[in-house]
Design a protein around this motif. Structure first.
Motif, PDB file in Angstrom:
ATOM      1  N   ARG A   1       0.840  -1.196   0.000  1.00 65.14           N
ATOM      2  CA  ARG A   1       0.000   0.000   0.000  1.00 65.14           C
ATOM      3  C   ARG A   1       0.880   1.253   0.000  1.00 65.14           C
ATOM      4  O   ARG A   1       2.044   1.200   0.399  1.00 65.14           O
ATOM      5  N   PRO A   2       0.310   2.414  -0.380  1.00 62.19           N
ATOM      6  CA  PRO A   2       1.099   3.656  -0.356  1.00 62.19           C
ATOM      7  C   PRO A   2       1.647   4.006   1.024  1.00 62.19           C
ATOM      8  O   PRO A   2       2.697   4.645   1.135  1.00 62.19           O
ATOM      9  N   ASP A   3       0.949   3.562   2.108  1.00 60.36           N
ATOM     10  CA  ASP A   3       1.422   3.878   3.452  1.00 60.36           C
ATOM     11  C   ASP A   3       2.475   2.891   3.956  1.00 60.36           C
ATOM     12  O   ASP A   3       2.912   2.970   5.110  1.00 60.36           O
ATOM     13  N   GLY A   4       2.891   1.945   3.119  1.00 60.52           N
ATOM     14  CA  GLY A   4       3.909   0.976   3.500  1.00 60.52           C
ATOM     15  C   GLY A   4       3.350  -0.347   3.980  1.00 60.52           C
ATOM     16  O   GLY A   4       4.105  -1.306   4.127  1.00 60.52           O
ATOM     17  N   GLY A   5       2.052  -0.404   4.261  1.00 62.02           N
ATOM     18  CA  GLY A   5       1.431  -1.671   4.623  1.00 62.02           C
ATOM     19  C   GLY A   5       1.214  -2.540   3.393  1.00 62.02           C
ATOM     20  O   GLY A   5       1.693  -2.229   2.295  1.00 62.02           O
ATOM     21  N   TRP A   6       0.473  -3.619   3.561  1.00 60.46           N
ATOM     22  CA  TRP A   6       0.278  -4.563   2.467  1.00 60.46           C
ATOM     23  C   TRP A   6      -1.191  -4.925   2.320  1.00 60.46           C
ATOM     24  O   TRP A   6      -1.892  -5.118   3.312  1.00 60.46           O
ATOM     25  N   TYR A   7      -1.642  -5.013   1.065  1.00 63.76           N
ATOM     26  CA  TYR A   7      -2.946  -5.594   0.787  1.00 63.76           C
ATOM     27  C   TYR A   7      -2.870  -7.103   1.020  1.00 63.76           C
ATOM     28  O   TYR A   7      -1.790  -7.665   1.228  1.00 63.76           O
ATOM     29  N   GLU A   8      -4.002  -7.768   0.976  1.00 63.77           N
ATOM     30  CA  GLU A   8      -4.029  -9.220   1.161  1.00 63.77           C
ATOM     31  C   GLU A   8      -3.543  -9.926  -0.116  1.00 63.77           C
ATOM     32  O   GLU A   8      -3.504  -9.345  -1.205  1.00 63.77           O
ATOM     33  N   TRP A   9      -3.194 -11.199   0.047  1.00 61.65           N
ATOM     34  CA  TRP A   9      -2.842 -12.024  -1.109  1.00 61.65           C
ATOM     35  C   TRP A   9      -4.063 -12.240  -1.996  1.00 61.65           C
ATOM     36  O   TRP A   9      -5.172 -12.397  -1.498  1.00 61.65           O
ATOM     37  N   GLU A  10      -3.836 -12.271  -3.301  1.00 62.17           N
ATOM     38  CA  GLU A  10      -4.889 -12.588  -4.263  1.00 62.17           C
ATOM     39  C   GLU A  10      -4.341 -13.537  -5.320  1.00 62.17           C
ATOM     40  O   GLU A  10      -3.131 -13.569  -5.568  1.00 62.17           O
TER      41      GLU A  10
ATOM     42  N   ARG B   1     -10.787  -7.263  -2.955  1.00 65.20           N
ATOM     43  CA  ARG B   1     -10.336  -5.923  -2.662  1.00 65.20           C
ATOM     44  C   ARG B   1     -11.303  -4.936  -3.302  1.00 65.20           C
ATOM     45  O   ARG B   1     -11.669  -5.065  -4.450  1.00 65.20           O
ATOM     46  N   THR B   2     -11.713  -3.989  -2.528  1.00 66.88           N
ATOM     47  CA  THR B   2     -12.653  -3.013  -3.049  1.00 66.88           C
ATOM     48  C   THR B   2     -11.942  -1.999  -3.905  1.00 66.88           C
ATOM     49  O   THR B   2     -10.753  -1.763  -3.776  1.00 66.88           O
ATOM     50  N   GLY B   3     -12.686  -1.379  -4.801  1.00 71.08           N
ATOM     51  CA  GLY B   3     -12.143  -0.303  -5.597  1.00 71.08           C
ATOM     52  C   GLY B   3     -11.344  -0.749  -6.793  1.00 71.08           C
ATOM     53  O   GLY B   3     -10.724   0.060  -7.463  1.00 71.08           O
TER      54      GLY B   3
END
Length: 692
Positions: free
Chosen positions: A405-414, A648-650
């Motif tokens: 993510r832009p904040d350095g975190g991570w989205y879930e696996w897909e 994931r939304t969006g």
């Protein structure tokens, strides 16, 4: 006359045979041939089970044989003194056969006196190579390559008890140009010997065969397999081993994909094998195959493995995933911090570690990032500087994808598509879009997928016909103007081809072109130094082991970096390229060194990767026999994170993200594609790749 070493034995081979088109491989051949092999072949992790070192110093094993007799397994093998790190042993010093026995292939092994030692008075014998032992008529028959000043010789010794051996008084069974590595199999009512040879002076490397009714008198030779190359290095077409199973014959032949690689070819005819019968790959050198009851094993050795390694052998209904070294991967994240990804040796879960302060070399503890995984992941850095991780599921069932993510975190696996034969190669094009290139199961074809727009979470559908059959996973890098180039090893390792964008961010050439002026199976699969990796961004070009694999160099270059790569040194320089290539500015660790196969530095938390103990499958540095092979050392496993698809939304509709529908799951590469693309399957005609 020079002593017969593998170097001198093959000096006569020369020439640059033309390389055929990248073919459609076994998958395409099966469409036209109803007798495609019924089973694929793969192996588990190799365990280090026997160290032949003595009080006099470390020793290695090479070509060997295993036979079960009177309730125990017996090992006979080439043996020699290990060379210093970064160097290779001299094969002219291989003048004895080691002997050991054990209750099972996994040991524990007991060392016995060497079974046979060099006897120069025996018809000019100059070395002892590649023993193979069979039992017949109440005796044990050892066939081996003995050399000699009047030609390469295949010789015979016999024994009643496996401990005392007597050479055949009449002399070698036969001689040849480069005859070596004999293996004998009972086929019907006769014996068949397979061995490696040259088709003629300056000719192709072949697996030859001869027939016999009594193991003493052998027919004139025939040819069971012809290699595409006439190259002169030692690392071509060696150590043939044939196994019969359910009416099919499986030829194990190496080195393929590097010094420590063996391909498997299947055929109904024990006297004819070709690349169309590709049936798998085993990541070992000089592989031998044995069955112990219902269990099958592959054994391997080599100049740099310090002894015997054994892995379970599997007969499969599906192609095995590509077995690659478990090296870590690293890249700069969105915050400009180095992030390292590696696999845990115990459970194959994925681990991540982040550099907190480059000046003080401070790192975060290792943390679980997903898994288990089928291979070390691939990473890309999108136009926003965010990392994207691509992972192969166990057994190559599918690919998974995770984005920072832009904040350095991570989205879930897909889910990202599948099934696949290896983790994809990933690079960013001049337009800022990531592109992924993946090998299909069994290496039948290459597929390509591109980000819908720079930094987007949506991806275009897979292009399954991007390339034909390949001998290893592809690599990709960018030119100075941003155009991507993909490099791939052809089936059987007979050469390297490449394909590139004709304009930055634009269309690709319609044909694959030969990248090396001659077939070069000894190169192994190419590698690249790409932007966003720890390697210097100015070196965006293909790299692979030099001839013999001892130094890494530009795949068509003339100079390699002076660093050991865990394979024999160059035997002959490759042809001069049309463009100069600079020396590599980075170094690679030698197999078995303290850093090989594991992530760098592990002061905080626990280290990832495999330990250096014999049971882990990675050999320790050479050491005396007084330190016997031990067990695996491993820290407690971290909590597993589910490597599963998540919505994931969006995201853009039809972009291939999120949990796929049941219809999309039937697609051979992409798990979620527009309705117009669903159900598409690649055919042989769609996967044709041309070479000029």
């Amino acid at each position: 006359m020079l002593p017969i070493s593998r170097r001198n034995l093959l000096k006569a081979a020369a020439g640059a045979g033309a390389l055929p088109l990248l073919g459609a491989g076994r998958a395409a051949a099966g469409a036209a041939d109803a007798t495609a092999p019924a089973r694929w072949v793969g192996a588990g992790t190799f365990a280090y089970v026997y160290d032949p070192s003595t009080a006099g110093g470390p020793r290695y094993l090479n070509d060997h044989t295993l036979i079960k007799a009177r309730g125990r397994w017996h090992l006979f093998s080439i043996v020699g003194d290990s060379a210093p790190r970064g160097e290779s042993p001299d094969s002219t010093g291989e003048i004895a056969f080691a002997h050991a026995s054990a209750p099972s292939p996994n040991g524990p092994w007991t060392t016995h006196a060497d079974a046979l030692t060099l006897d120069p008075s025996y018809f000019g014998e100059e070395h002892l190579w590649a023993p193979h032992v069979v039992e017949a008529g109440g005796r044990f028959w050892m066939f081996y390559a003995g050399g000699g000043r009047t030609g390469a010789a295949i010789s015979l010794a016999t024994s009643a008890d496996l401990f005392t051996w007597t050479r055949e008084p009449s002399g070698p069974l036969f001689r040849g140009l480069a005859a070596r590595d004999p293996m004998v199999l009972r086929v019907g009512g006769e014996w068949v010997m397979y061995y490696t040879e040259l088709s003629g002076t300056g000719g192709h490397h072949v697996v030859a065969h001869r027939r016999s009714a009594d193991l003493l008198h052998w027919s004139e030779p025939g040819t069971a397999f012809t290699d595409a190359t006439t190259d002169t290095t030692v690392s071509v077409t060696e150590s043939p081993y044939v196994v019969e199973r359910d009416g099919w014959y499986y030829l194990f032949i190496g080195p393929r994909g590097g010094y420590e690689g063996t391909d498997v070819l299947a055929s109904r005819d024990p006297f004819r094998f070709d690349l169309a019968g590709y049936a798998g790959h085993v990541a070992g050198h000089a592989v031998e195959v044995v069955a112990d009851g219902e269990e099958w094993y592959a054994s391997a050795a080599g100049w740099f493995r310090n002894g015997l390694h054994v892995a379970p052998l599997y007969w499969r209904d599906t192609p095995p995933p590509w077995q690659s070294p478990d090296n870590p991967v690293a890249g700069l994240d969105v915050g400009g911090r180095l992030t390292v990804f590696a696999l845990d040796a115990a459970d194959r879960s994925m681990l991540r570690r982040v550099q907190l302060d480059p000046d003080t070399d401070t790192w975060s503890p290792w943390e679980s990032f997903g898994g288990p995984a089928g291979a070390v992941p691939a990473i890309g850095r999108n136009t926003g500087g965010r990392l994207e991780v691509f992972s192969l599921a166990p057994e190559g069932a599918n690919l998974h994808h995770r984005v920072q993510r832009p904040d350095g975190g991570w989205y879930e696996w897909e889910e990202f598509g599948g099934p696949a034969g290896a983790a994809p190669a990933v690079a960013r094009d001049a337009a800022g879009r990531l592109e992924a290139f993946a090998l299909s199961p069994g290496g039948a074809s290459l597929a390509r997928r591109r980000q819908g727009s720079p930094g987007s979470l949506a991806w275009d559908p897979w292009e399954p016909g991007f390339g034909g059959a390949a001998g290893a996973p592809p690599v990709v890098a960018a030119n100075a103007d941003g155009r991507l180039e993909v490099f791939v090893l052809s089936p059987g390792g007979a050469g390297i081809h490449h394909r590139w964008q004709e304009a930055p961010g634009g269309a690709w050439t319609t044909a694959w072109q030969r990248f090396v002026p001659r077939p070069a199976p000894h190169l192994g699969w190419p590698r690249t130094a790409a932007a966003g990796s720890p390697s210097p961004p100015s070196d965006r070009r293909a790299w692979g082991p030099s001839p013999g694999g001892s130094r890494y160099r530009a795949a068509a270059g003339t100079s390699g970096c002076p660093c050991p790569a865990g394979a024999p040194p160059p035997r002959r320089s490759p042809p001069t390229p049309t463009a100069a290539w600079r020396r590599s500015p980075w170094r690679r660790a030698a197999p078995g060194s303290a850093t090989a196969g594991r992530p760098p530095r592990a002061e905080a938390g626990r280290p990832a990767g495999s330990s250096a103990s014999p049971a882990s499958g990675s050999p320790p540095p050479p050491r005396p026999r007084s330190t016997p092979p031990g067990g695996r050392t491993s820290s407690p496993s971290p909590p597993k994170a589910a490597c599963a698809p998540a919505s994931r939304t969006g995201r853009a509709a039809g972009g291939g993200r999120g949990r796929p529908s049941a219809t999309a799951r039937s697609h051979p590469w992409c798990r979620a594609v527009p309705p117009s693309e669903r159900g598409v399957r690649i055919s042989p005609s769609e996967s044709r790749v041309k070479a000029r």
